[in-house]
Design a protein around this motif. Structure first.
Motif, PDB file in Angstrom:
ATOM      1  N   VAL A 173      -0.029   3.452  10.754  1.00 58.13           N
ATOM      2  CA  VAL A 173      -1.663   3.814  10.417  1.00 58.13           C
ATOM      3  C   VAL A 173      -2.290   3.994  11.619  1.00 58.13           C
ATOM      4  O   VAL A 173      -2.703   5.070  12.205  1.00 58.13           O
ATOM      5  N   LEU A 204      -0.694   5.116   0.911  1.00 63.74           N
ATOM      6  CA  LEU A 204      -0.125   5.767   2.278  1.00 63.74           C
ATOM      7  C   LEU A 204       0.892   6.867   2.060  1.00 63.74           C
ATOM      8  O   LEU A 204       0.783   7.852   2.905  1.00 63.74           O
ATOM      9  N   ARG A 222       0.655  -1.368  -0.002  1.00 69.32           N
ATOM     10  CA  ARG A 222       0.099  -0.074  -0.091  1.00 69.32           C
ATOM     11  C   ARG A 222       0.754   1.222   0.092  1.00 69.32           C
ATOM     12  O   ARG A 222       0.424   2.413   0.172  1.00 69.32           O
ATOM     13  N   ALA A 272       3.399  -0.712   7.679  1.00 67.65           N
ATOM     14  CA  ALA A 272       2.459   0.171   7.486  1.00 67.65           C
ATOM     15  C   ALA A 272       1.279   0.247   8.297  1.00 67.65           C
ATOM     16  O   ALA A 272       0.642   1.246   8.652  1.00 67.65           O
ATOM     17  N   THR A 322      -8.811   3.113   7.146  1.00 71.23           N
ATOM     18  CA  THR A 322      -7.593   2.418   6.426  1.00 71.23           C
ATOM     19  C   THR A 322      -6.831   1.289   7.144  1.00 71.23           C
ATOM     20  O   THR A 322      -6.372   0.378   6.600  1.00 71.23           O
TER      21      THR A 322
END
Length: 153
Positions: free
Chosen positions: A101, A45, A41, A97, A151
């Motif tokens: 987030v 991101l 991603r 990731a 997300t």
């Protein structure tokens, strides 16, 4: 608006400087994650974090100017930001990731709480301008939390 030296005004300035510290620290963390995010991603991101960082840095000047309009002093250095922020440093550039987030979502929640304190302090001293502006900052923070929360699912 309250007179200079009023304890309520001091509370407002303290809340504003706290929000300034949190916003500045969150800006740096968001850029850090923008630069270091990796994985499938990456592009989404990388772009999201950059957009959110741009929004945060745009608020920094507004916060500082609210303090100055109250004839008080803002934070002056990275050291003073660190003394006043509730946002923890994150120097691990190998975070996943997903971890990035979630950390940004949780830190935006901390900022949301701080902005609520600014709102209360502004209303306590009858500073309608700050009270109105902070509504926009709260809305922006809620949007960042929403995007990050969606997300992370």
């Amino acid at each position: 608006m309250a007179e200079v030296g009023d304890n309520s005004k001091a509370g407002l300035v303290s809340a504003l400087n706290g929000a300034l510290a949190d916003t500045t620290a969150l800006y740096f963390k968001t850029k850090n994650f923008h630069w270091h995010v990796a994985g499938p991603r990456f592009r989404d991101l990388h772009v999201l974090f950059d957009e959110q960082a741009a929004q945060l840095i745009g608020t920094v000047d507004d916060l500082g100017e609210r303090v100055r309009k109250n004839d008080e002093y803002t934070l002056t250095s990275i050291g003073s930001v660190m003394k006043h922020t509730r946002i923890d440093d994150q120097d691990d550039v190998t975070l996943t990731a997903d971890a990035m987030v979630k950390e940004l979502r949780d830190d935006n929640r901390k900022l949301h709480t701080r902005l609520g304190e600014v709102k209360e302090a502004a209303e306590e001293v009858g500073d309608n301008a700050t009270s109105g502006i902070v509504d926009d900052w709260i809305d922006q923070t809620e949007e960042r939390i929403w995007f990050l929360n969606q997300t992370s699912k």
